[in-house]
Design an enzyme around this catalytic site. Structure first.
Site, PDB file in Angstrom:
ATOM      1  CG  ASN A 189      27.734 -63.774  22.810  1.00  0.00           C
ATOM      2  OD1 ASN A 189      27.917 -62.864  21.607  1.00  0.00           O
ATOM      3  ND2 ASN A 189      27.308 -64.537  22.365  1.00  0.00           N
ATOM      4  N   GLY A 231      18.265 -56.175  33.403  1.00  0.00           N
ATOM      5  CA  GLY A 231      19.580 -56.444  34.157  1.00  0.00           C
ATOM      6  C   GLY A 231      20.638 -56.556  32.595  1.00  0.00           C
ATOM      7  N   GLY A 286      11.932 -56.223  32.649  1.00  0.00           N
ATOM      8  CA  GLY A 286      13.569 -56.777  33.320  1.00  0.00           C
ATOM      9  C   GLY A 286      14.961 -56.009  32.803  1.00  0.00           C
ATOM     10  CE  LYS A 329      27.363 -63.791  27.838  1.00  0.00           C
ATOM     11  NZ  LYS A 329      25.642 -63.899  27.351  1.00  0.00           N
ATOM     12  CB  ALA A 343      19.094 -60.691  29.621  1.00  0.00           C
TER      13      ALA A 343
END
Ligand code: ATR
Length: 287
Positions: free
Chosen positions: A92, A133, A131, A71, A135
């Site tokens: 994407n 990361g 999170g 991506k 995402a």
């Protein structure tokens, strides 16, 4: 549908692509909308993404989706990039334009449309985002762009949470992301939050784990949205529900990222009614 000399091709590039559900989404839409279009997976080896994109253009491919691990890498081979995708740093969806492909990120608009479809509001909300990361970073951009009140960004590695918060606050000009260590959830203000689960914890086959296991945390959550859709009921969702909250999985996000890509390729809008029909088919065929 008959494949003939006029059939247009779309597809997915990634590695691996063998378990994708995207062909089901796009081929169902093509059938329902009577479009002469097929969507196929393309397994692309490491180091060959730029060649794949160039080859797809030469083959008159209408559009591509891009999945893990390409991506970010795919961006170098694009002729144009949409502003949101540029900010997020992940693409994407590729849409054919005059001189190559233009890159978009439909994951975040997809998440937003999935949330709207479930009646979940972002504007003015206080959000706990788990999170830091790829995402989670994208979700932080979405939250900032949709004018959430505050995002408490909790991550195991607090340095990553700090880096994401700094970047998103700077790039959006909104000081709304507050980084914290995962273990510091006890320090969250005493109120109820929308929680978005964007870590990889709980993903199949690790189905009996949640990124925070302590029930005290879940008492602070009125709605939990897990980006994971395998399994359809994650441990995170179960913990949210056990404490009386509403919980959602990421399958609708998968659906809408696909629908938005399909809309971009075919320059049309898919109705909510049709989206929900495709969603039923997706659930029936979910493995
Ligand atoms: P993605 O692209 O899916 O976001 P990623 O960039 O590898 O994947 O990010 C994974 C996220 O899950 C990170 O926030 C990671 O926390 P760290 O930054 O501390 O590594 C989180 N994560 C993965 N395994 C974890 C675990 N066992 N406990 C807590 N967090 C975990």
């Amino acid at each position: 549908m008959e494949i003939n000399g006029h059939t247009r091709t779309c597809g997915l590039i990634g590695n691996p692509v063998e378990h994708t559900m995207s062909p089901l989404i796009h081929n169902t839409l093509a059938q329902k909308l009577s479009r002469n279009l097929v969507y196929v997976p393309f397994h692309v080896e490491q180091g060959q993404v730029a060649d794949a994109v160039k080859g797809a253009y030469a083959l008159n491919v209408l559009g591509l989706n891009v999945t893990v691990p390409y991506k970010s890498e795919v961006i170098a081979g694009l002729s144009q990039i949409d502003e949101l995708a540029q900010k997020i740093g992940a693409v994407n969806t590729l849409v054919r334009v005059e001189d190559g492909f233009k890159g978009y990120n439909t994951d975040m608009p997809g998440l937003y449309r999935a949330m709207c479809s479930e009646g979940i509001e972002l504007e003015g909300e206080d959000v706990v985002l788990l999170g830091a990361g790829g995402a989670a970073r994208a979700v932080a951009f979405l939250c900032a762009s949709k004018n959430v009140s505050r995002v408490y960004l909790l991550n195991r590695s607090v340095d990553k949470a700090q880096a994401v918060a700094k970047e998103v606050n700077e790039k959006t000009g909104k000081e709304c992301i507050y980084p914290m260590a995962l273990a510091d959830y006890r320090m969250l203000p005493d109120k109820k939050f929308l929680a978005i689960q964007a870590t990889s914890v709980g993903l199949y086959p690790d189905v009996d784990k949640a990124v925070i296991e302590n029930r005290d945390f879940y008492q602070k959550i009125h709605t939990g949205y897990d980006l994971i859709y395998k399994p359809l009921q994650t441990k995170f969702m179960k913990l949210v529900k056990d404490q009386g909250g509403n919980a959602f999985h990421g399958l609708k996000m998968l659906l809408y990222q696909g629908i938005i890509a399909y809309e971009l390729w075919n320059q049309l809008s898919v109705s909510e009614e049709m989206a929900l029909e495709v969603y039923e088919i997706l659930k029936e065929n979910w493995k």
